[in-house]
Design a protein around this motif. Structure first.
Motif, short mmCIF file in Angstrom:
data_model
loop_
_atom_site.label_atom_id
_atom_site.label_comp_id
_atom_site.label_asym_id
_atom_site.label_seq_id
_atom_site.Cartn_x
_atom_site.Cartn_y
_atom_site.Cartn_z
N THR A 1 -72.71 4.90 -9.98
CA THR A 1 -72.22 6.23 -10.37
C THR A 1 -73.36 7.16 -10.77
O THR A 1 -73.28 8.36 -10.51
N ALA A 2 -74.40 6.64 -11.37
CA ALA A 2 -75.56 7.48 -11.70
C ALA A 2 -76.22 8.01 -10.44
O ALA A 2 -76.56 9.20 -10.35
N ILE A 3 -76.37 7.16 -9.43
CA ILE A 3 -76.97 7.59 -8.16
C ILE A 3 -76.11 8.63 -7.48
O ILE A 3 -76.61 9.65 -6.99
N ILE A 4 -74.79 8.41 -7.47
CA ILE A 4 -73.88 9.37 -6.83
C ILE A 4 -73.94 10.71 -7.55
O ILE A 4 -74.00 11.77 -6.91
N ALA A 5 -73.92 10.69 -8.87
CA ALA A 5 -73.93 11.94 -9.64
C ALA A 5 -75.24 12.71 -9.44
O ALA A 5 -75.23 13.92 -9.23
N ILE A 6 -76.36 12.00 -9.48
CA ILE A 6 -77.65 12.68 -9.34
C ILE A 6 -77.85 13.21 -7.93
O ILE A 6 -78.18 14.38 -7.73
N PHE A 7 -77.66 12.36 -6.93
CA PHE A 7 -77.88 12.81 -5.56
C PHE A 7 -76.85 13.84 -5.12
O PHE A 7 -77.18 14.78 -4.39
N GLY A 8 -75.62 13.71 -5.58
CA GLY A 8 -74.61 14.72 -5.26
C GLY A 8 -74.99 16.08 -5.79
O GLY A 8 -74.89 17.09 -5.09
N VAL B 1 -67.47 11.99 -11.79
CA VAL B 1 -68.36 10.85 -11.54
C VAL B 1 -69.25 10.63 -12.76
O VAL B 1 -69.52 9.48 -13.13
N PHE B 2 -69.71 11.71 -13.40
CA PHE B 2 -70.51 11.57 -14.62
C PHE B 2 -69.70 10.91 -15.74
O PHE B 2 -70.21 10.03 -16.44
N VAL B 3 -68.45 11.31 -15.91
CA VAL B 3 -67.60 10.69 -16.93
C VAL B 3 -67.37 9.21 -16.59
O VAL B 3 -67.37 8.35 -17.48
N LEU B 4 -67.20 8.92 -15.31
CA LEU B 4 -67.06 7.53 -14.88
C LEU B 4 -68.34 6.75 -15.18
O LEU B 4 -68.28 5.59 -15.58
N TYR B 5 -69.49 7.39 -14.99
CA TYR B 5 -70.77 6.77 -15.34
C TYR B 5 -70.81 6.42 -16.83
O TYR B 5 -71.21 5.31 -17.21
N LEU B 6 -70.38 7.35 -17.68
CA LEU B 6 -70.37 7.09 -19.12
C LEU B 6 -69.42 5.95 -19.47
O LEU B 6 -69.74 5.12 -20.33
N ALA B 7 -68.27 5.90 -18.81
CA ALA B 7 -67.32 4.82 -19.07
C ALA B 7 -67.90 3.47 -18.64
O ALA B 7 -67.77 2.47 -19.35
N CYS B 8 -68.53 3.43 -17.48
CA CYS B 8 -69.14 2.19 -17.00
C CYS B 8 -70.27 1.74 -17.92
O CYS B 8 -70.44 0.55 -18.17
N ALA B 9 -71.03 2.70 -18.43
CA ALA B 9 -72.11 2.35 -19.36
C ALA B 9 -71.54 1.83 -20.67
O ALA B 9 -72.08 0.89 -21.26
N ALA B 10 -70.45 2.41 -21.13
CA ALA B 10 -69.86 1.99 -22.39
C ALA B 10 -69.27 0.58 -22.31
O ALA B 10 -69.35 -0.18 -23.26
#
Length: 100
Positions: free
Chosen positions: A45-52, A26-35
């Protein structure tokens, strides 16, 4: 009895390993979405990664594994994912290109 508790720990360790791997994806997906500039997916994805990660750290605390040496790697992995997401959000990844 000791063998049964060891098996329960192994089961918990396997489950948490899968969750750590999923959270890292999910973190890698966050980086891809940000890019790519997909802001809505970036936030989700940031919310899912942090709360997870925080939920898993809380669960390790409630089960008493937070302070145990054998579970330190799991706690460290979840906290590192939270730190990586927060730092990349603070640094506004990807940073805009410098103008010359």
């Amino acid at each position: 009895m000791a063998r049964r508790s060891r098996n329960r720990y192994r089961e918990m360790e396997k489950l948490m390993s899968k969750i750590i791997f999923g959270d890292a994806l999910v973190f890698v997906l966050y980086l891809a979405c940000a890019a790519f500039g997909w802001n809505v997916l970036k936030v989700i994805t940031a919310i899912i990664a942090i709360f997870g990660s925080l939920l898993c750290v809380g669960w390790l605390y409630l089960t008493g594994e937070f302070n145990r040496r054998r579970s330190l790697w799991m706690v460290t992995a979840f906290i590192c994912i939270v730190i990586c997401v927060v730092v990349s959000m603070l640094l506004n990844y990807p940073c805009p290109a410098p103008t010359v």
